[in-house]
Design a protein around this motif. Sequence first.
Motif, PDB file in Angstrom:
ATOM      1  N   ILE C 161       0.846  -1.194   0.000  1.00 35.01           N
ATOM      2  CA  ILE C 161       0.000   0.000   0.000  1.00 35.01           C
ATOM      3  C   ILE C 161       0.886   1.250   0.000  1.00 35.01           C
ATOM      4  CG2 ILE C 161      -1.687   1.349   1.313  1.00 35.01           C
ATOM      5  CD1 ILE C 161      -2.821  -1.253   2.384  1.00 35.01           C
ATOM      6  N   LEU C 163       4.043   1.659  -0.927  1.00 36.83           N
ATOM      7  CA  LEU C 163       4.756   1.855  -2.195  1.00 36.83           C
ATOM      8  C   LEU C 163       3.819   2.350  -3.284  1.00 36.83           C
ATOM      9  CD1 LEU C 163       7.286  -0.971  -3.050  1.00 36.83           C
ATOM     10  CD2 LEU C 163       7.659   1.475  -2.788  1.00 36.83           C
ATOM     11  N   SER C 164       2.634   1.747  -3.362  1.00 35.79           N
ATOM     12  CA  SER C 164       1.727   2.131  -4.449  1.00 35.79           C
ATOM     13  C   SER C 164       1.281   3.579  -4.282  1.00 35.79           C
ATOM     14  CB  SER C 164       0.528   1.184  -4.514  1.00 35.79           C
ATOM     15  OG  SER C 164      -0.248   1.281  -3.350  1.00 35.79           O
ATOM     16  N   VAL C 165       1.026   3.986  -3.027  1.00 29.14           N
ATOM     17  CA  VAL C 165       0.598   5.367  -2.814  1.00 29.14           C
ATOM     18  C   VAL C 165       1.743   6.339  -3.108  1.00 29.14           C
ATOM     19  CG1 VAL C 165      -0.291   7.003  -1.127  1.00 29.14           C
ATOM     20  CG2 VAL C 165      -1.141   4.677  -1.134  1.00 29.14           C
ATOM     21  N   TRP C 167       4.296   5.884  -5.227  1.00 25.01           N
ATOM     22  CA  TRP C 167       4.503   5.952  -6.676  1.00 25.01           C
ATOM     23  C   TRP C 167       3.368   6.681  -7.373  1.00 25.01           C
ATOM     24  CZ3 TRP C 167       6.156   0.230  -7.938  1.00 25.01           C
ATOM     25  CH2 TRP C 167       7.422   0.018  -7.387  1.00 25.01           C
ATOM     26  N   TRP C 168       2.173   6.512  -6.800  1.00 27.09           N
ATOM     27  CA  TRP C 168       0.990   7.140  -7.390  1.00 27.09           C
ATOM     28  C   TRP C 168       1.150   8.654  -7.395  1.00 27.09           C
ATOM     29  CZ3 TRP C 168      -2.737   9.320  -3.687  1.00 27.09           C
ATOM     30  CH2 TRP C 168      -3.832   9.914  -4.311  1.00 27.09           C
TER      31      TRP C 168
END
Lengths: 226, 243, 229
Positions: C161, C163-165, C167-168
Amino acid sequence: MGYTVRLWAIIYKDLVSEFRTKELFSSMFVFALLVLIIFNFAFSPGTRELQLVTAPGILWVAFTFAGALGLGRSFALEREKDCIHGLMLCPGDRGIIFLAKFLGNLLFMGAVEVITLPLFAIFFNVRILPILPSLTLILFLSTIGFASVGTLFAAMAAATKTREVLLPILLFPVAVPVIIAAVKSTGRVLEGRPLSEIAPWLNMLLSFDVIFLVICYITFEYVVEE
Amino acid sequence: MKEPAILAEALTKDFGPIHALSGIDLRLEKGEFLTILGPNGAGKTTLIKILATLMRPTSGLVRVAGYDLAEAGEALRRRIGVISHQTYLYENLTAYENLRFYGRMYGVQDLEDHIRGVLEEVGLKGRRDHLVRTYSRGMQQRLSIARALIHDPSVLLLDEPYTGLDQHATRMLTGLLARLRDGERTVILTTHQLSQGLELSDFVAILVRGRIVYQEKVAGLSLADLEDAYFQHVGQEYRWDTQ
Amino acid sequence: MGIDERDKFRKWLAPALFLSMLAALYAAFVYAPTEATQGDVQRIFYFHVPSAWVAFLAFFVVFLGSILYLWKKDRRWDILASSSAEIGVLFTTMVLLTGPLWGKPIWGTYWSWDPRLTTTLILWLIYVAYFMLRAYAGERVKGARMAAVLGIIGFVDVPLIYLSVLWWRSLHPLPVVVRPGGPALPPSMLGSLMVSLLAFTLLYLYLLRERVLLERLNDEVEALKQKRR
């Protein structure tokens, strides 16, 4: 050997049942279509740029919401007449029930995606044919991740008093990495960027898929046992 | 020494603070038929679910057909057939498809012959290709018996199989059970109705609040005797429920 | 059980907690220097960061307790996990309240989708679902088992979560690197933070202990009620 026979037996009976009623597929597909249309109302008329920015998000809202609908229903069907007990009585590892339901859900979600995608291309005026290979890869990896945790949570939700109501509440927070990765990489690909640029996203999707398929397979037994 | 078909020793099951079963001892030899009587909530379904490996006991030993419940879940499940008041049948499949599905799940050899055999046994041969959805309650229950027999289990567990059946279907079920009983099968049947299944049984037990409070041979036991024993243990307030 | 154990534990934990809290208050409001650009509002840092630390610690304990519960099937591990989850939700709530309070004067908005705050928000949602699952499961043991599965999945999901946020928000995904970190904190600020962290950790242990004991007493009451029936 016996394992694949049983795995296929579960998937096959779900398919036969679905071909007869078409209730899963039709409700998922119509819902996905509705999401595309409603969101189109919400964001247009707007500039072409706005359309391109919002399109991937809308597409994935359609896929994941429709997916959640189908996932919930697939386990609700096993709870009718307590069929889940019939499955659990069968010899062998109960993880096979998870795997079969997961593969079935993957098929249903995949079918909905295949039918929805051309409509999406028409509604949002995007060309998907040239980017079809990369798009397929994104769809495949994301749907695996979403359906893996989704199948487990659907089994949980079906066992509670509230039935399907709990599923989205459990599923969407955990699926955040999949949804973000799917939306972002779809956006990049729609912009015509090369696949190498979204490699980190694909890696993330792949890790999510592997980690959660394993965890869900192992923990499924604890979810269905009483 | 011969291994009993069903053996339970000091079996308990707690749901949090609630003791659903406390100290159950059971011993059935091969081919014997036991009826367990008890009011609703006595723990009958819990007991059947534990014997069927659907539920884990909190403590105690269970052996079915010589296999330990805790160790040999798989080998044990092959030898058990369960019939409950729920049918475990898929309503959008035909009788044949349901049986073929369960047959494959159990890895039954010569499946087609088996399906023909069990369908004949329960008298549904003519409706083999009809959707289960179109069946009456009684027919569904008969098909449910066929489902439980598809892998030729040596132990049959019946949990309130009479629920929701009309007179005709009840008589039919009793007839079927009598025929099954003639074989080598060991049977446990639970019910809250005193008269049901009694003529088939070798033994009768009464389960109240998670304990077996009474156990007797059926031979030489009259219904009146049983009624007295039942209400003495269960309490008079249940007399209306059971009649 | 219970009572003796509790007194022995309390004998040192409660006074230690009290003293460390006084020290933390002193450190945060008096000892630590006022930050040059942010001013006094930066002092919320001494509550915000330790709250986040306790929240993650609590969810890690939920993760461990959940694994042990599924493995050993011992109610004690379930009590540990669910008690820790409650405290974790409490402290994530504090993070989600103090973050925007700090953010408003600094960023100009209450909410800026900062990766760490966003991750905390999603965690908060996961563990709220954890309690809904327990509440709607119908039967306690079943609820405990399903919640344990969520306790494992939720915690394993945290890095993904985050990492994805992260990178987002950034235009291009970055490779994972250990952040070099901003300019190092001056020793007085670092010291204050450490005292605060200690106080919050002791507070967590204290709350966890009390909550576990409370739940055990609850069990005993339930058992007595059953006996009376």
